[in-house]
Design a protein around this motif. Sequence first.
Motif, PDB file in Angstrom:
ATOM      1  N   TYR A  69       0.799 -12.394  -0.880  1.00  0.00           N
ATOM      2  CA  TYR A  69       1.460 -11.362  -1.670  1.00  0.00           C
ATOM      3  C   TYR A  69       2.356 -11.959  -2.741  1.00  0.00           C
ATOM      4  CZ  TYR A  69       4.268  -7.282  -2.810  1.00  0.00           C
ATOM      5  OH  TYR A  69       4.906  -6.281  -3.479  1.00  0.00           O
ATOM      6  N   ARG A  70       3.106 -12.987  -2.390  1.00  0.00           N
ATOM      7  CA  ARG A  70       4.065 -13.548  -3.348  1.00  0.00           C
ATOM      8  C   ARG A  70       3.348 -14.150  -4.556  1.00  0.00           C
ATOM      9  NH1 ARG A  70       9.398 -15.517  -2.920  1.00  0.00           N
ATOM     10  NH2 ARG A  70       9.419 -14.930  -0.740  1.00  0.00           N
ATOM     11  N   GLN A 120      -0.530  -4.364  -5.203  1.00  0.00           N
ATOM     12  CA  GLN A 120      -0.963  -3.488  -4.115  1.00  0.00           C
ATOM     13  C   GLN A 120      -2.391  -2.990  -4.335  1.00  0.00           C
ATOM     14  OE1 GLN A 120       1.842  -0.601  -2.809  1.00  0.00           O
ATOM     15  NE2 GLN A 120       0.292   0.849  -2.106  1.00  0.00           N
ATOM     16  N   ARG A 163       1.778 -11.401  -6.700  1.00  0.00           N
ATOM     17  CA  ARG A 163       2.777 -10.623  -7.432  1.00  0.00           C
ATOM     18  C   ARG A 163       3.330 -11.412  -8.612  1.00  0.00           C
ATOM     19  NH1 ARG A 163       8.209  -8.864  -4.400  1.00  0.00           N
ATOM     20  NH2 ARG A 163       8.425 -11.127  -4.489  1.00  0.00           N
ATOM     21  N   HIS A 164       3.508 -12.699  -8.418  1.00  0.00           N
ATOM     22  CA  HIS A 164       3.996 -13.523  -9.525  1.00  0.00           C
ATOM     23  C   HIS A 164       2.971 -13.570 -10.657  1.00  0.00           C
ATOM     24  CE1 HIS A 164       6.249 -16.555 -11.606  1.00  0.00           C
ATOM     25  NE2 HIS A 164       5.241 -17.428 -11.548  1.00  0.00           N
ATOM     26  N   GLU A 192      10.454  -8.920  -0.534  1.00  0.00           N
ATOM     27  CA  GLU A 192       9.040  -8.546  -0.583  1.00  0.00           C
ATOM     28  C   GLU A 192       8.860  -7.170   0.050  1.00  0.00           C
ATOM     29  OE1 GLU A 192       6.543 -11.459   1.061  1.00  0.00           O
ATOM     30  OE2 GLU A 192       7.134 -13.033  -0.325  1.00  0.00           O
ATOM     31  N   LEU A 249       6.206  -5.144   1.154  1.00  0.00           N
ATOM     32  CA  LEU A 249       4.776  -5.157   1.458  1.00  0.00           C
ATOM     33  C   LEU A 249       4.520  -4.213   2.618  1.00  0.00           C
ATOM     34  CD1 LEU A 249       1.963  -6.290   1.013  1.00  0.00           C
ATOM     35  CD2 LEU A 249       2.523  -8.152   2.554  1.00  0.00           C
ATOM     36  N   LEU A 304      -4.741  -5.711  -3.376  1.00  0.00           N
ATOM     37  CA  LEU A 304      -4.862  -5.862  -1.922  1.00  0.00           C
ATOM     38  C   LEU A 304      -5.658  -4.711  -1.310  1.00  0.00           C
ATOM     39  CD1 LEU A 304      -1.292  -7.190  -0.997  1.00  0.00           C
ATOM     40  CD2 LEU A 304      -3.449  -8.440  -0.953  1.00  0.00           C
ATOM     41  N   ALA A 342      -2.545 -10.848   3.653  1.00  0.00           N
ATOM     42  CA  ALA A 342      -1.716 -10.122   2.685  1.00  0.00           C
ATOM     43  C   ALA A 342      -0.301 -10.687   2.645  1.00  0.00           C
ATOM     44  CB  ALA A 342      -1.699  -8.635   3.044  1.00  0.00           C
ATOM     45  N   GLN A 343       0.237 -10.988   3.811  1.00  0.00           N
ATOM     46  CA  GLN A 343       1.594 -11.531   3.841  1.00  0.00           C
ATOM     47  C   GLN A 343       1.661 -12.926   3.221  1.00  0.00           C
ATOM     48  OE1 GLN A 343       2.519 -11.207   7.996  1.00  0.00           O
ATOM     49  NE2 GLN A 343       3.210  -9.075   7.833  1.00  0.00           N
ATOM     50  N   ILE A 353      -1.430  -0.089   2.682  1.00  0.00           N
ATOM     51  CA  ILE A 353      -2.545  -0.775   2.032  1.00  0.00           C
ATOM     52  C   ILE A 353      -3.832  -0.571   2.826  1.00  0.00           C
ATOM     53  CG2 ILE A 353      -3.449  -3.070   1.507  1.00  0.00           C
ATOM     54  CD1 ILE A 353      -0.635  -3.859   0.665  1.00  0.00           C
TER      55      ILE A 353
END
Lengths: 168, 169
Positions: B16-17, B38, B20-21, A22, A24, B41, B12-13, A29
């Motif tokens: 995010y996955r 991104q 994104r998927h 990941e 990130l 977010l 966000a953490q 951001i």
Amino acid sequence: VTDLDTLRRALRAPGAHGYAPEILDVDEITTLGRRLRRRRRLVAAGGGVCVAAAVFGVATGITHLTRPSPTPAQYPVSPARTAPGPLRCHPVSSPTGAGAETPTAAPSPTTPVPSPTGAGADTPTAIPSLTAAVPSMTTAVPSLITAVPSPTTPVPSPTTPVPSPTGC
Amino acid sequence: LARGDEEFTEFAQASYRGLRHAAYLLTGDRHTAEDATQAALVRTYAAWTRVRRDDAFAYARRVLVNYVTDRWRRRLREYPAGDLPERAAGPDLADDVALRQWLMAALAGLTARERAVIVMRYLFDLPEATVARDLGITLGTVKSTSSRALAKLRVSADPEVPAIGGERP
């Protein structure tokens, strides 16, 4: 297992990112987000100013249109508009400064002006009064010209009194 | 960091996955999916003070889907230049992802709105009314779009893959 369950399972299967790390960057951001937020606030403020200006302009225009028009007596009337003559000309001032005797370019139609020839005295015309002003100019010019000494004329001595240009 | 920033970092953490998927299913391209995630977010953070009390993931999901749809519309006016985009399905993928290969190839044949409806309906398990509200379309449009997309998936289904969306003729 229904067909839609198969679709759901396929959709939820790990994709190309399934085993990818990941990436990130929260700091980037948040930085971009602050910039976007600031830009949105500026746009909103600018829009508010534009709306306020438009409202003010509309209100001013409506007020101007709905204001009752002043009566004719309230208008400042210039002297020239009190008795407009048939012919509007600028008065010609005499170079001699004799303003009291400046002939009017637009004589009253009721006032008969005698013609120079004496004929047609009953026909008032504006032309004689205009031409009457011209002689005063033409008569003044020779007196000015005579004031300039010609080369053939002997220069008067300083003790000699200089004649007046007007001949007086 | 402020308290809001700490909350957003955790959000966000955590999200995010999944985002994104979903972006990968919507775009079919890995790098485009990362960019879209991104961007979603960033826009979520710009409105974080407003959406933090509500469902922030729903807001980010809606932003993501609309971002991808808008980007697809803009791409219609662009001329291709440079390298070709990455193919959704490669020939050297493992067998355990054969289903995903077929899915990505089938999704590539759908329109952006059909992909969005399929992803929101069957990946996020959202009701049709929520899909209609998030996409800004009517409920009838969601139903018709979903039916049309399932029909396309059914036609493009591999013989080894079970039928999608109903009985196969």
